[in-house]
Design a protein around this motif. Structure first.
Motif: not given
Length: 295
Positions: A34, A38, A41-42, A58-59, A154, A158, A190
């Motif tokens: 995961c 993330r 993507e960021y 990514h979520k 989200n 999460e 995270w």
């Protein structure tokens, strides 16, 4: 007879798939996958800097990883906290908790800004949250819809991963508090991606990076503990999801506009809301624990 044999086979399979000595391997493997999504993507896709204003890919992938992993380990959605019973009631609890705490926080912020002679108005528009301040200023309906759906994705991901899966796995080996602390620390870490990207993009210096990391990781860990207690109190993920949704959404759409700038005390607002919320949840959790022990 056949049903008893089938039940026994399923029980054996479950025991084989969830080895208590491998709990950390399961958790860290899912976390690493995961986190890679993330990170990509960021730093590469940067969806939150596009029209969408949300890093949601990514979520979505994380939700897939969550349910694939749960299926492999024979953990049902109900065991993770996705329960049908009291769905509406627990959602309402979470929404009321979040709205009450932010009502107090906004009130305090407005009083402070008024005393400084700076307050202008409360305003509704959509921004993307950033460690260096909110970005964007959108009033079109499509951006409110994207914000709402992005935050739903989200909170499902999460809360599902950190409270539903990780908490569930840790509690098969540890008691509640060690499990909550482990899952919440991972939840805190995270959130380190944003400050790191801000630093590598040249938007912050090394000292700001360190301070942003300390603040975000520390506050996110405490918030994770709050959501862990909420899931324990209610027996489901929905109260935590609702409170989490209010927290993420309200800071993106309801803004305190002062004469000199917008949301100048946003950090204080969030701190007040989360502190009050944590205290309320802890008191309720502690009282329920004490009453449970007495019974």
């Amino acid at each position: 007879m056949v049903s008893k044999i089938s039940l026994k086979i399923v029980t054996i399979d479950m025991e084989k798939n969830i080895n208590k000595n491998k709990i950390w391997i399961y958790v860290l493997t899912v976390y690493f996958i995961c986190f890679c999504f993330r990170f990509l993507e960021y730093f590469l896709i940067r969806t939150d800097s596009t029209f969408f204003g949300e890093a949601f890919i990514h979520k979505l992938l994380g939700i897939i990883v969550l349910f694939v992993t749960a299926g492999f380990l024979y953990i049902t959605p109900g065991e993770m906290g996705f329960l049908r019973s009291k769905f509406s009631k627990n959602l309402l609890r979470g929404f009321l908790l979040g709205l009450f705490c932010y009502f107090l926080a906004y009130t305090v912020e407005i009083i402070i800004v008024q005393n400084l002679g700076e307050f202008d108005k409360l305003s509704l528009f959509v921004t993307s949250y950033s460690v260096n301040g909110n970005l964007g200023n959108h009033t079109e309906a499509i951006f409110f819809i994207i914000c709402i759906f992005g935050n739903i994705i989200n909170v499902v991901m999460e809360e599902g991963v950190f409270r539903g899966l990780f908490q569930n796995l840790f509690e098969r080996r540890y008691s509640f508090w060690p499990s909550a602390i482990f899952a919440s620390l991972l939840f805190g870490l995270w959130h380190c991606v944003g400050p790191i990207r801000s630093f590598t993009d040249g938007d912050s210096n090394r000292m700001q990076l360190i301070m942003n990391l300390l603040i975000l990781i520390g506050s996110s860990t405490l918030i994770g503990l709050k959501y862990a207690m909420l899931s324990k109190i209610t027996g489901s993920l929905y109260a935590g999801m609702a409170d989490h949704f209010v927290n993420n959404t309200i800071i993106n759409i309801l803004h305190v506009v002062s004469i000199s700038e917008i949301d100048q005390l946003q950090t204080i607002r969030i701190s007040i809301a989360q502190t009050v919320s944590f205290i309320i949840v802890f008191i309720v959790y502690y009282s329920k624990t004490i009453n449970g022990c007495k019974k």
